[in-house]
Structure formats: structure tokens, C-alpha cells
Design a protein around this motif. Structure first.
Motif, PDB file in Angstrom:
ATOM      1  N   VAL A 232       3.821  11.978 -15.964  1.00 39.96           N
ATOM      2  CA  VAL A 232       4.210  10.941 -15.001  1.00 39.96           C
ATOM      3  C   VAL A 232       2.962  10.371 -14.331  1.00 39.96           C
ATOM      4  CG1 VAL A 232       5.353  10.517 -12.775  1.00 39.96           C
ATOM      5  CG2 VAL A 232       6.519  11.840 -14.564  1.00 39.96           C
ATOM      6  N   ILE A 233       2.896   9.037 -14.312  1.00 42.62           N
ATOM      7  CA  ILE A 233       1.837   8.336 -13.574  1.00 42.62           C
ATOM      8  C   ILE A 233       2.491   7.659 -12.381  1.00 42.62           C
ATOM      9  CG2 ILE A 233       0.178   6.432 -13.597  1.00 42.62           C
ATOM     10  CD1 ILE A 233      -0.342   7.024 -16.542  1.00 42.62           C
ATOM     11  N   ARG A 234       1.943   7.918 -11.219  1.00 43.15           N
ATOM     12  CA  ARG A 234       2.361   7.234  -9.999  1.00 43.15           C
ATOM     13  C   ARG A 234       1.162   6.405  -9.542  1.00 43.15           C
ATOM     14  NH1 ARG A 234       7.161   9.399  -7.788  1.00 43.15           N
ATOM     15  NH2 ARG A 234       7.790  11.330  -8.799  1.00 43.15           N
ATOM     16  N   GLY A 235       1.257   5.106  -9.709  1.00 40.67           N
ATOM     17  CA  GLY A 235       0.146   4.238  -9.309  1.00 40.67           C
ATOM     18  C   GLY A 235      -0.051   3.152 -10.334  1.00 40.67           C
ATOM     19  N   MET A 236      -0.946   2.288 -10.036  1.00 38.27           N
ATOM     20  CA  MET A 236      -1.999   2.258  -9.021  1.00 38.27           C
ATOM     21  C   MET A 236      -1.500   1.453  -7.818  1.00 38.27           C
ATOM     22  SD  MET A 236      -4.398   4.070 -10.398  1.00 38.27           S
ATOM     23  CE  MET A 236      -5.612   3.861  -9.128  1.00 38.27           C
ATOM     24  N   HIS A 237      -1.422   2.082  -6.663  1.00 40.73           N
ATOM     25  CA  HIS A 237      -0.811   1.505  -5.473  1.00 40.73           C
ATOM     26  C   HIS A 237      -1.813   1.326  -4.336  1.00 40.73           C
ATOM     27  CE1 HIS A 237       2.988   3.762  -7.005  1.00 40.73           C
ATOM     28  NE2 HIS A 237       2.847   2.613  -7.622  1.00 40.73           N
ATOM     29  N   PHE A 238      -1.504   0.370  -3.481  1.00 38.57           N
ATOM     30  CA  PHE A 238      -2.292   0.140  -2.270  1.00 38.57           C
ATOM     31  C   PHE A 238      -1.427  -0.635  -1.278  1.00 38.57           C
ATOM     32  CE2 PHE A 238      -2.947  -3.342  -5.169  1.00 38.57           C
ATOM     33  CZ  PHE A 238      -2.872  -4.480  -4.375  1.00 38.57           C
ATOM     34  N   GLN A 239      -1.852  -0.658  -0.036  1.00 36.15           N
ATOM     35  CA  GLN A 239      -1.212  -1.458   1.008  1.00 36.15           C
ATOM     36  C   GLN A 239      -2.168  -2.620   1.322  1.00 36.15           C
ATOM     37  OE1 GLN A 239       2.000  -0.279   2.959  1.00 36.15           O
ATOM     38  NE2 GLN A 239       2.024   0.184   0.811  1.00 36.15           N
ATOM     39  N   ARG A 240      -1.634  -3.833   1.397  1.00 34.29           N
ATOM     40  CA  ARG A 240      -2.466  -5.034   1.555  1.00 34.29           C
ATOM     41  C   ARG A 240      -3.017  -5.214   2.978  1.00 34.29           C
ATOM     42  NH1 ARG A 240      -1.442  -8.057  -3.081  1.00 34.29           N
ATOM     43  NH2 ARG A 240       0.510  -7.520  -4.099  1.00 34.29           N
ATOM     44  N   GLN A 241      -2.162  -5.267   3.985  1.00 32.59           N
ATOM     45  CA  GLN A 241      -2.573  -5.568   5.363  1.00 32.59           C
ATOM     46  C   GLN A 241      -2.847  -4.315   6.187  1.00 32.59           C
ATOM     47  OE1 GLN A 241      -3.156  -8.803   6.169  1.00 32.59           O
ATOM     48  NE2 GLN A 241      -2.621  -9.120   4.020  1.00 32.59           N
ATOM     49  N   GLN A 242      -2.178  -3.244   5.878  1.00 31.75           N
ATOM     50  CA  GLN A 242      -2.339  -1.978   6.597  1.00 31.75           C
ATOM     51  C   GLN A 242      -2.799  -0.908   5.601  1.00 31.75           C
ATOM     52  OE1 GLN A 242      -1.336  -1.257  10.058  1.00 31.75           O
ATOM     53  NE2 GLN A 242      -1.504  -3.466  10.191  1.00 31.75           N
ATOM     54  N   PRO A 243      -4.044  -0.983   5.118  1.00 29.94           N
ATOM     55  CA  PRO A 243      -4.486  -0.035   4.101  1.00 29.94           C
ATOM     56  C   PRO A 243      -4.358   1.414   4.571  1.00 29.94           C
ATOM     57  CG  PRO A 243      -6.263  -1.545   4.719  1.00 29.94           C
ATOM     58  CD  PRO A 243      -5.084  -1.889   5.550  1.00 29.94           C
ATOM     59  N   GLN A 244      -3.980   2.263   3.640  1.00 33.75           N
ATOM     60  CA  GLN A 244      -3.771   3.673   3.962  1.00 33.75           C
ATOM     61  C   GLN A 244      -4.935   4.523   3.480  1.00 33.75           C
ATOM     62  OE1 GLN A 244      -0.071   4.520   1.862  1.00 33.75           O
ATOM     63  NE2 GLN A 244       1.035   4.497   3.799  1.00 33.75           N
TER      64      GLN A 244
ATOM     65  N   VAL B  55      -2.824  12.393 -20.424  1.00 31.47           N
ATOM     66  CA  VAL B  55      -1.583  12.649 -21.154  1.00 31.47           C
ATOM     67  C   VAL B  55      -1.129  11.331 -21.763  1.00 31.47           C
ATOM     68  CG1 VAL B  55       0.799  13.476 -21.013  1.00 31.47           C
ATOM     69  CG2 VAL B  55      -0.966  14.530 -19.575  1.00 31.47           C
ATOM     70  N   LYS B  56      -1.158  11.255 -23.086  1.00 28.30           N
ATOM     71  CA  LYS B  56      -0.873   9.987 -23.785  1.00 28.30           C
ATOM     72  C   LYS B  56       0.581   9.559 -23.652  1.00 28.30           C
ATOM     73  CE  LYS B  56      -5.107   9.754 -24.875  1.00 28.30           C
ATOM     74  NZ  LYS B  56      -5.926   9.251 -23.821  1.00 28.30           N
ATOM     75  N   GLU B  57       1.502  10.497 -23.562  1.00 28.85           N
ATOM     76  CA  GLU B  57       2.925  10.174 -23.419  1.00 28.85           C
ATOM     77  C   GLU B  57       3.214   9.962 -21.937  1.00 28.85           C
ATOM     78  OE1 GLU B  57       2.025  13.314 -24.892  1.00 28.85           O
ATOM     79  OE2 GLU B  57       1.702  12.207 -26.753  1.00 28.85           O
ATOM     80  N   ALA B  58       2.727   8.856 -21.400  1.00 25.27           N
ATOM     81  CA  ALA B  58       2.846   8.578 -19.972  1.00 25.27           C
ATOM     82  C   ALA B  58       4.249   8.091 -19.624  1.00 25.27           C
ATOM     83  CB  ALA B  58       1.819   7.530 -19.561  1.00 25.27           C
ATOM     84  N   VAL B  59       4.685   8.449 -18.424  1.00 24.93           N
ATOM     85  CA  VAL B  59       5.973   8.014 -17.892  1.00 24.93           C
ATOM     86  C   VAL B  59       5.669   7.257 -16.598  1.00 24.93           C
ATOM     87  CG1 VAL B  59       8.209   8.758 -17.003  1.00 24.93           C
ATOM     88  CG2 VAL B  59       7.102  10.057 -18.846  1.00 24.93           C
ATOM     89  N   LEU B  60       6.121   6.001 -16.533  1.00 24.72           N
ATOM     90  CA  LEU B  60       5.900   5.170 -15.350  1.00 24.72           C
ATOM     91  C   LEU B  60       7.230   4.641 -14.843  1.00 24.72           C
ATOM     92  CD1 LEU B  60       3.247   4.549 -17.336  1.00 24.72           C
ATOM     93  CD2 LEU B  60       2.729   3.029 -15.473  1.00 24.72           C
ATOM     94  N   SER B  61       7.273   4.286 -13.566  1.00 25.85           N
ATOM     95  CA  SER B  61       8.450   3.613 -13.028  1.00 25.85           C
ATOM     96  C   SER B  61       8.508   2.214 -13.636  1.00 25.85           C
ATOM     97  CB  SER B  61       8.362   3.514 -11.504  1.00 25.85           C
ATOM     98  OG  SER B  61       7.359   2.573 -11.133  1.00 25.85           O
ATOM     99  N   GLY B  62       9.676   1.594 -13.566  1.00 28.29           N
ATOM    100  CA  GLY B  62       9.806   0.228 -14.061  1.00 28.29           C
ATOM    101  C   GLY B  62       8.851  -0.715 -13.356  1.00 28.29           C
ATOM    102  N   LYS B  63       8.738  -0.554 -12.046  1.00 29.61           N
ATOM    103  CA  LYS B  63       7.847  -1.407 -11.259  1.00 29.61           C
ATOM    104  C   LYS B  63       6.388  -1.224 -11.669  1.00 29.61           C
ATOM    105  CE  LYS B  63       7.160  -0.585  -6.808  1.00 29.61           C
ATOM    106  NZ  LYS B  63       7.360  -0.483  -5.351  1.00 29.61           N
ATOM    107  N   ASP B  64       5.958   0.028 -11.837  1.00 34.07           N
ATOM    108  CA  ASP B  64       4.567   0.274 -12.217  1.00 34.07           C
ATOM    109  C   ASP B  64       4.267  -0.220 -13.630  1.00 34.07           C
ATOM    110  OD1 ASP B  64       3.966   1.340  -9.751  1.00 34.07           O
ATOM    111  OD2 ASP B  64       4.033   3.426 -10.422  1.00 34.07           O
ATOM    112  N   SER B  65       5.232  -0.100 -14.534  1.00 36.36           N
ATOM    113  CA  SER B  65       4.985  -0.553 -15.916  1.00 36.36           C
ATOM    114  C   SER B  65       4.886  -2.071 -15.999  1.00 36.36           C
ATOM    115  CB  SER B  65       6.066  -0.021 -16.858  1.00 36.36           C
ATOM    116  OG  SER B  65       7.313  -0.583 -16.530  1.00 36.36           O
TER     117      SER B  65
END
Length: 180
Positions: free
Chosen positions: A56-68, A157-167
Motif C-alpha cells: 500500500v502506498i499512501r501519498g504523495m500528499h501535502f496541505q497547500r495553505q496550512q502545511p503540516q 514493492v512492485k505490486e503497489a496498492v493506491l487509493s482511487g484518488k492517489d492513482s
């Protein structure tokens, strides 16, 4: 606590003391005074927890105005943690670094505001805990494609699993509208 600089300015690998005995182990995950003394002065306002299966890949994410800023700890399993500098005026803009974090090693990763973040679980039941320096706001969230050929991140891990939004996330250059 030992602080190690990474290749990206401001990102820190933190080695924590862990106390082991016949009962198991004990580790303090966060003591504000120690982190402030190490230069991590942002208030940490929100705790997050994710459980992921291998690949599972979670990302690549960021916050635009309120960076975390994020203080990342692996509680079980192992991850390939990736941070990308998205600070427009930074000399390392668009550069990335990956660090393996494991529950077996008492380490944390500090990713300051101004970085995109993502990770891939390298083991089933990888439990990741992270504290953030600002609250999550879905309307402020941004993402770019974890497989962007411009960044060329070698996900292990080549068999990556992403959310629909991330893909469906756009390329890095589309999001930031400038070359590297």
C-alpha cells in the motif's frame, strides 16, 4: 535522543532511547521539551494512525495553505517513507529522499512543513502513527502522482496498492507548474 540530519534541509531522523528487558520494551514517543531542544518547535496538534497491508502506498500528499509538519513513528511493520521538498524557494525544491522506518528500530522521522509526504508499507499490518503541526483540512489537501517519472521514486514493492484518488493524482510539474 540522537538527531541525524537528512539530505533534505529540516528533515531529521530521530533515534530514540528504548529500554528493553524480559517484559518487552519501553520508549517515550514524544516529550515536547526534548523536541524543542532539537529545533522542532512547531506545536503538534493532531495525532493520526494508519494501518496498511504490504504494498500500500499512501501519498504523495501535502496541505497547500496550512502545511503540516509530521513526526512519523512506525508502531508495527515496516515502511519506505518518502519526503519531497515542495518549498518554491528552496535549493532542494523537487528533490526527494526515502528512509526505511521499522517498528524494530526506535526511530522517528521529522518532516517539517513544506514537504510532501508518502510511504509504502513493506510488511502487512504496518501501523504508522504520526503527529502533525496543523489540522487536516480536506479542502486544503494536494497530491501528486507517486509514480511520476520526473521524480522517479523507486518504490520497493512492485505490486503497489493506491487509493482511487492517489492513482489519479497529476504529475508533480502539473501541480507546481515549474521545472526542477
Amino acid at each position: 535522543m540522537k538527531i541525524l540530519e537528512t539530505a533534505l534541509p529540516g528533515c531529521l531522523l530521530i533515534e530514540q532511547p528504548q529500554f528493553n528487558d524480559n517484559r518487552g520494551c519501553f520508549r517515550e514517543l514524544y516529550v515536547q521539551q526534548r523536541y524543542q531542544a532539537a529545533g522542532i518547535t512547531e506545536p503538534l496538534l493532531q495525532d493520526n494512525l494508519s494501518l496498511s497491508g504490504k504494498g500500500v502506498i499512501r501519498g504523495m500528499h501535502f496541505q497547500r495553505q496550512q502545511p503540516q509538519g509530521k513526526l512519523v513513528t512506525v508502531l508495527s511493520g515496516k515502511i519506505y517513507d518518502v519526503m519531497v521538498d515542495i518549498r518554491p524557494t528552496s535549493r532542494t525544491f523537487g528533490q526527494w529522499q526515502a528512509i526505511e522506518l521499522s517498528a524494530e528500530l526506535p526511530q522517528q522521522l521529522w518532516i517539517p512543513p513544506g514537504f510532501a509526504h508518502g510511504f509504502q508499507a513493506l510488511a502487512d499490518n504496518s501501523l504508522v502513527f504520526y503527529k502533525t503541526s496543523s489540522y487536516y483540512n480536506a479542502q486544503d489537501e494536494g497530491a501528486f502522482n507517486a509514480f511520476d517519472p520526473q521524480l522517479n521514486i523507486p518504490w520497493p514493492v512492485k505490486e503497489a496498492v493506491l487509493s482511487g484518488k492517489d492513482s489519479q493524482a497529476p504529475a508533480f510539474q502539473q501541480v507546481f507548474n515549474r521545472g526542477r
